[in-house]
Design a protein around this motif. Structure first.
Motif, PDB file in Angstrom:
ATOM      1  N   TYR A 150       6.797  -4.314   6.663  1.00 39.25           N
ATOM      2  CA  TYR A 150       7.674  -3.149   6.770  1.00 39.25           C
ATOM      3  C   TYR A 150       6.840  -1.882   6.539  1.00 39.25           C
ATOM      4  O   TYR A 150       5.815  -1.897   5.863  1.00 39.25           O
ATOM      5  N   GLU A 151       7.287  -0.785   7.094  1.00 34.96           N
ATOM      6  CA  GLU A 151       6.633   0.512   6.966  1.00 34.96           C
ATOM      7  C   GLU A 151       7.703   1.563   6.696  1.00 34.96           C
ATOM      8  O   GLU A 151       8.751   1.579   7.358  1.00 34.96           O
ATOM      9  N   SER A 152       7.412   2.418   5.739  1.00 33.19           N
ATOM     10  CA  SER A 152       8.377   3.477   5.402  1.00 33.19           C
ATOM     11  C   SER A 152       7.614   4.738   5.024  1.00 33.19           C
ATOM     12  O   SER A 152       6.482   4.680   4.520  1.00 33.19           O
ATOM     13  N   THR A 153       8.255   5.868   5.266  1.00 30.87           N
ATOM     14  CA  THR A 153       7.675   7.146   4.889  1.00 30.87           C
ATOM     15  C   THR A 153       8.612   7.840   3.912  1.00 30.87           C
ATOM     16  O   THR A 153       9.829   7.949   4.173  1.00 30.87           O
ATOM     17  N   ALA A 179       3.675  11.310 -15.278  1.00 29.74           N
ATOM     18  CA  ALA A 179       4.466  12.205 -14.416  1.00 29.74           C
ATOM     19  C   ALA A 179       5.352  11.350 -13.520  1.00 29.74           C
ATOM     20  O   ALA A 179       4.885  10.366 -12.929  1.00 29.74           O
ATOM     21  N   SER A 180       6.612  11.711 -13.425  1.00 27.25           N
ATOM     22  CA  SER A 180       7.564  10.923 -12.633  1.00 27.25           C
ATOM     23  C   SER A 180       7.976  11.680 -11.372  1.00 27.25           C
ATOM     24  O   SER A 180       8.087  12.918 -11.370  1.00 27.25           O
ATOM     25  N   PHE A 181       8.217  10.922 -10.295  1.00 29.33           N
ATOM     26  CA  PHE A 181       8.565  11.518  -9.004  1.00 29.33           C
ATOM     27  C   PHE A 181       9.696  10.729  -8.361  1.00 29.33           C
ATOM     28  O   PHE A 181       9.827   9.517  -8.529  1.00 29.33           O
ATOM     29  N   GLY A 182      10.469  11.427  -7.577  1.00 30.83           N
ATOM     30  CA  GLY A 182      11.475  10.771  -6.760  1.00 30.83           C
ATOM     31  C   GLY A 182      10.884  10.463  -5.397  1.00 30.83           C
ATOM     32  O   GLY A 182      10.061  11.223  -4.866  1.00 30.83           O
ATOM     33  N   LEU A 183      11.253   9.337  -4.813  1.00 37.08           N
ATOM     34  CA  LEU A 183      10.805   8.940  -3.480  1.00 37.08           C
ATOM     35  C   LEU A 183      12.019   8.945  -2.563  1.00 37.08           C
ATOM     36  O   LEU A 183      12.922   8.087  -2.679  1.00 37.08           O
ATOM     37  N   ASN A 184      12.073   9.899  -1.664  1.00 37.59           N
ATOM     38  CA  ASN A 184      13.207  10.060  -0.751  1.00 37.59           C
ATOM     39  C   ASN A 184      12.786   9.647   0.661  1.00 37.59           C
ATOM     40  O   ASN A 184      11.872  10.250   1.248  1.00 37.59           O
ATOM     41  N   PRO A 185      13.401   8.614   1.213  1.00 37.00           N
ATOM     42  CA  PRO A 185      13.049   8.157   2.566  1.00 37.00           C
ATOM     43  C   PRO A 185      13.265   9.264   3.597  1.00 37.00           C
ATOM     44  O   PRO A 185      14.302   9.930   3.597  1.00 37.00           O
ATOM     45  N   GLU A 197       0.826  -1.220   0.000  1.00 33.70           N
ATOM     46  CA  GLU A 197       0.000   0.000   0.000  1.00 33.70           C
ATOM     47  C   GLU A 197       0.852   1.259   0.000  1.00 33.70           C
ATOM     48  O   GLU A 197       1.916   1.300   0.629  1.00 33.70           O
ATOM     49  N   PHE A 198       0.332   2.254  -0.689  1.00 30.04           N
ATOM     50  CA  PHE A 198       0.824   3.623  -0.612  1.00 30.04           C
ATOM     51  C   PHE A 198      -0.344   4.474  -0.097  1.00 30.04           C
ATOM     52  O   PHE A 198      -1.438   4.435  -0.649  1.00 30.04           O
ATOM     53  N   VAL A 199      -0.080   5.247   0.965  1.00 26.03           N
ATOM     54  CA  VAL A 199      -1.060   6.226   1.437  1.00 26.03           C
ATOM     55  C   VAL A 199      -0.421   7.592   1.281  1.00 26.03           C
ATOM     56  O   VAL A 199       0.607   7.884   1.921  1.00 26.03           O
ATOM     57  N   ILE A 200      -1.003   8.419   0.427  1.00 24.27           N
ATOM     58  CA  ILE A 200      -0.437   9.733   0.115  1.00 24.27           C
ATOM     59  C   ILE A 200      -1.320  10.817   0.724  1.00 24.27           C
ATOM     60  O   ILE A 200      -2.539  10.841   0.494  1.00 24.27           O
ATOM     61  N   LEU A 241       4.412  10.114   1.403  1.00 24.00           N
ATOM     62  CA  LEU A 241       3.929   8.806   0.987  1.00 24.00           C
ATOM     63  C   LEU A 241       4.266   7.816   2.097  1.00 24.00           C
ATOM     64  O   LEU A 241       5.442   7.639   2.452  1.00 24.00           O
ATOM     65  N   TYR A 242       3.214   7.203   2.634  1.00 26.83           N
ATOM     66  CA  TYR A 242       3.395   6.218   3.699  1.00 26.83           C
ATOM     67  C   TYR A 242       3.244   4.842   3.071  1.00 26.83           C
ATOM     68  O   TYR A 242       2.175   4.488   2.578  1.00 26.83           O
TER      69      TYR A 242
END
Length: 295
Positions: free
Chosen positions: A176-179, A196-202, A156-159, A165-166
């Protein structure tokens, strides 16, 4: 017996004479008195009959008789008119009561319809599924990404509205859980012009991360060598990973928007439709009765 003797014996005069001669004066007077009485009674009855006949057939008698009949007829008509007026008044009162009842029902239904409409609008807003707006996303407006996205494999992604993005998922049987913080990536958008492209930075971690592509419904991702887009192109999608080819090799890890439960909305929409139909029926009946009452 001689002829003379026979005539003398049967002569009526001779007989009357003999009777008179043989009857006393008092009896004779009594008989004449009775005859006079009978004659008087007969004359009196005749006079009464004549007078009665004259009175009965006289103009005044007829007039009085007609007036009496007319008076009786007038009384009957007056009584009938009074009854008719009473019935008309009662019917009019009944019609007015029916109209008033319909007006009250219509007012009540108007209130119920208004409340139901507000609830339907609220539920629609709560269950609305936004469509990916690529132009807005490229201008750093991430509102169309807001919500929950889920893969067939259970990730899951919760935005949220803060561009966070959780992420939750399972790796080697462990949850596992990450933000992540979402940032727009211009370079990755060159491959697919309709995405549209996005970067995901922890967050809180200086290394790692990856990137994500937002793919609107109806758009097919470009092939990468032997790898082709195997996702459900009828839905908005999010694909994420370390490399573009890896995103195409794992269709089970494509994220689809989780649509909210609309059962309550559907139920309330049915209720609203029923209330509107009842209101329309009451309104039509009221207009018909008011029209008839005015005529």
């Amino acid at each position: 017996m001689t002829k003379k003797n026979f005539e003398e014996k049967n002569d009526s005069k001779s007989t009357v004479s003999k009777v008179v001669k043989g009857t006393s004066p008092s009896k004779i007077r009594g008989k004449f008195f009775k005859i006079k009485v009978y004659i008087g009674i007969a004359i009196s009855l005749l006079v009464v009959a004549i007078l009665a006949s004259l009175l009965l057939f006289s103009p005044n008698a007829k007039k009085e008789s007609n007036e009496a009949i007319s008076s009786v007829a007038k009384k009957e008509n007056t009584s009938k008119e009074a009854i008719d007026t009473s019935k008309a008044s009662e019917n009019e009162k009944k019609k007015e009561e029916e109209i008033q009842k319909l007006k009250e029902q219509l007012t009540s239904l108007d209130s119920k319809v208004s409340e139901s409409e507000k609830l339907v609008d609220k539920l629609k807003e709560e269950t609305a599924v936004p469509k990916l707006d690529i132009e807005a996303l490229r201008n750093n407006d991430l509102s169309s990404l807001k919500g929950t996205w889920r893969t067939p494999s259970g990730k899951e992604f919760v935005i949220n509205e803060s561009s966070e993005l959780y992420a939750t998922g399972y790796r080697d049987g462990q949850k596992y859980e990450s933000t992540y913080e979402i940032t727009f990536s211009k370079g990755q958008g060159r491959r697919n012009s309709d995405t549209a492209s996005f970067g995901l930075n922890p967050k809180g971690i200086p290394v790692g991360g990856g990137y994500m592509i937002a793919v609107p419904r109806g758009i097919v991702l470009e092939s990468a060598g032997q790898y082709t887009d195997q996702s459900n192109t009828a839905e908005d999608r999010l694909v994420a990973g370390q490399s573009y080819p890896s995103m195409l090799t794992e269709p089970e890890n494509v994220y689809y928007r989780v649509k909210p439960d609309t059962s309550k909305l559907e139920e309330e929409e049915k209720n609203l439709a029923q209330l509107q139909a009842e209101r329309e029926a009451i309104k039509t009946s009221l207009e018909s009765k008011e029209k008839k009452n005015n005529n």
